[in-house]
Design a protein around this motif. Structure first.
Motif, mmCIF file in Angstrom:
data_model
loop_
_atom_site.group_PDB
_atom_site.id
_atom_site.type_symbol
_atom_site.label_atom_id
_atom_site.label_comp_id
_atom_site.label_asym_id
_atom_site.label_seq_id
_atom_site.Cartn_x
_atom_site.Cartn_y
_atom_site.Cartn_z
ATOM 1 N N LEU A 10 9.760 -4.589 14.546
ATOM 2 C CA LEU A 10 8.849 -4.027 15.532
ATOM 3 C C LEU A 10 9.705 -3.620 16.723
ATOM 4 N N VAL A 11 9.845 -2.323 16.923
ATOM 5 C CA VAL A 11 10.656 -1.798 18.016
ATOM 6 C C VAL A 11 9.724 -1.174 19.043
ATOM 7 N N GLU A 12 9.610 -1.825 20.202
ATOM 8 C CA GLU A 12 8.698 -1.364 21.254
ATOM 9 C C GLU A 12 9.189 -1.944 22.569
ATOM 10 N N ALA A 21 -1.271 -4.297 17.514
ATOM 11 C CA ALA A 21 -1.580 -4.352 16.087
ATOM 12 C C ALA A 21 -1.070 -5.648 15.460
ATOM 13 N N LEU A 22 0.114 -6.087 15.904
ATOM 14 C CA LEU A 22 0.652 -7.364 15.425
ATOM 15 C C LEU A 22 -0.285 -8.509 15.801
ATOM 16 N N LEU A 26 -2.320 -11.210 13.292
ATOM 17 C CA LEU A 26 -1.971 -12.630 13.281
ATOM 18 C C LEU A 26 -2.984 -13.532 13.974
ATOM 19 N N TRP A 27 -3.799 -12.983 14.846
ATOM 20 C CA TRP A 27 -4.651 -13.811 15.692
ATOM 21 C C TRP A 27 -5.625 -14.704 14.927
ATOM 22 N N GLU A 120 5.663 -15.387 10.331
ATOM 23 C CA GLU A 120 5.240 -14.075 10.816
ATOM 24 C C GLU A 120 6.030 -12.956 10.156
ATOM 25 N N GLY A 121 7.326 -13.130 10.004
ATOM 26 C CA GLY A 121 8.156 -12.103 9.409
ATOM 27 C C GLY A 121 8.356 -10.888 10.293
#
Length: 350
Positions: A10-12, A21-22, A26-27, A120-121
């Protein structure tokens, strides 16, 4: 029965739609874990905000932005503070490797041992505080290990005791170190003043080859050591069932010999990917999910599995995905103590 887990970058630079979105993905699982004892068992929003402002003020603006992206809810804000969370118990081996010949740059090596379904990966590359940080994610914005643009690499391992107290979940503490520290000395100073909820060992290596392993816990002052290798106990084994089931002493002996010996970095990486350091007890919650080698002097890093390597650099961190297949080892039926331990390890994050 093979188990497949996807690892994805995830590059941000700043929190935005990709992190959002992540969080959405996961939430549900984290919410169930966070509220497992009921909402009243967790600190209030005001307590959580006060703790962040007092101990990690630099992270407060990022936390506020993440809370907004998460919908602005009370439970979401309290969870993202990671103030006094439920228990978090993992395995892990980690070590500082220094070339005895002085030809290769130093490296921080680690294996992360946990239940595959709870990983999580997510390999995050961000600039939340201005500098690039690359970290393996946990608790949606925390970190299991990583390195920053200043040349500081750090990783965590469970400290081997079930004692819990007033403090932060360790993934956020490690995130704080990576976001703020410009050297091992600064990382140590942060770890000495930030309270943690359970015992852990944090190993730090910087680009000048200064390093330390810091033992932290809610019931003791942070202790700075020169341990090159550590598994899941500090000075002595305090939880025999955990140490026996996860082969903590055997892993430490093997890792210590490797980093003290005359071998190369490739030799040390090879040892990470072989028993007893590489474990296959995935069905019991402490199989090795990945290894990683950080080289803070050059900003290089790579995730490691048997037969698979994923290199990256801080300067050219690229998006990508790897799907890893794990094969549980042939295991004898656990004794009653081990069965109870496996249940506890699963419950600590399920």
């Amino acid at each position: 029965m093979a188990i497949q887990i996807g690892f994805e970058t995830l590059v941000e630079d700043l929190p935005g739609p990709r992190w959002q979105a992540l969080f959405a993905r996961l939430w549900p699982g984290y919410r169930a874990w966070f509220l497992r004892s009921g909402a009243v068992a967790r600190p209030s929003y005001l307590e959580s905000r006060r703790a962040l402002r007092q101990h990690m003020p630099e992270l407060v603006p990022t936390w506020q932005r993440l809370v907004e992206l998460a919908g602005g809810g009370d439970v979401e804000a309290r969870f993202l503070s990671l103030w006094c969370p439920p228990p978090y118990i993992v395995g892990c081996s980690q070590a500082v490797w220094i070339d005895p010949a002085g030809k290769e740059e130093p490296a921080l090596l680690r294996n992360y041992d946990f239940a595959p379904a709870l990983l999580e990966g997510s390999w995050l590359a961000t600039r939340w505080q201005g500098q690039r940080v690359s970290a393996m994610g946990d608790s949606i914005w925390g970190a299991l290990d990583g390195q920053n643009e200043a040349g500081v690499a750090a990783s965590l391992s469970f400290g081997g005791s079930t004692v819990s107290g007033t403090g932060f979940g360790i993934p956020l503490v490690l995130r704080y170190v990576l976001e703020i520290a410009q050297s091992t000395a600064e990382a140590v100073a942060l770890l000495q003043r930030v309270p943690v909820s359970m015992p852990y060992s944090i190993t730090v290596l910087d680009r000048r080859a200064d390093w330390a392993t810091v033992f932290v816990g809610p019931d003791r002052p942070a202790e700075v050591t020169r341990r090159k290798a550590v598994t899941n106990f500090q000075h002595r084994i305090e939880w025999p069932e955990h140490a026996r089931a996860t082969h903590a002493a055997e892993r430490l002996e093997r890792l210590q010999k490797q980093v003290d010996g005359p071998g190369t970095l490739e030799d040390a990486i090879g040892a990470l990917l072989q028993p007893p350091l590489y474990q296959s007890a995935y069905l019991r919650g402490y199989g090795t999910l990945y290894g990683v080698a950080y080289r803070p002097a050059s900003g290089r890093m790579e995730l490691l599995w048997p037969g698979v390597r994923w290199p990256q650099t801080l300067a050219t961190f690229a998006e990508g995905r790897r799907d890893i297949v794990y094969t549980p080892g042939a295991e004898a039926p656990p004794d009653p103590d081990e069965a109870a331990l496996a249940q506890l390890l699963t419950e600590s994050r399920s």
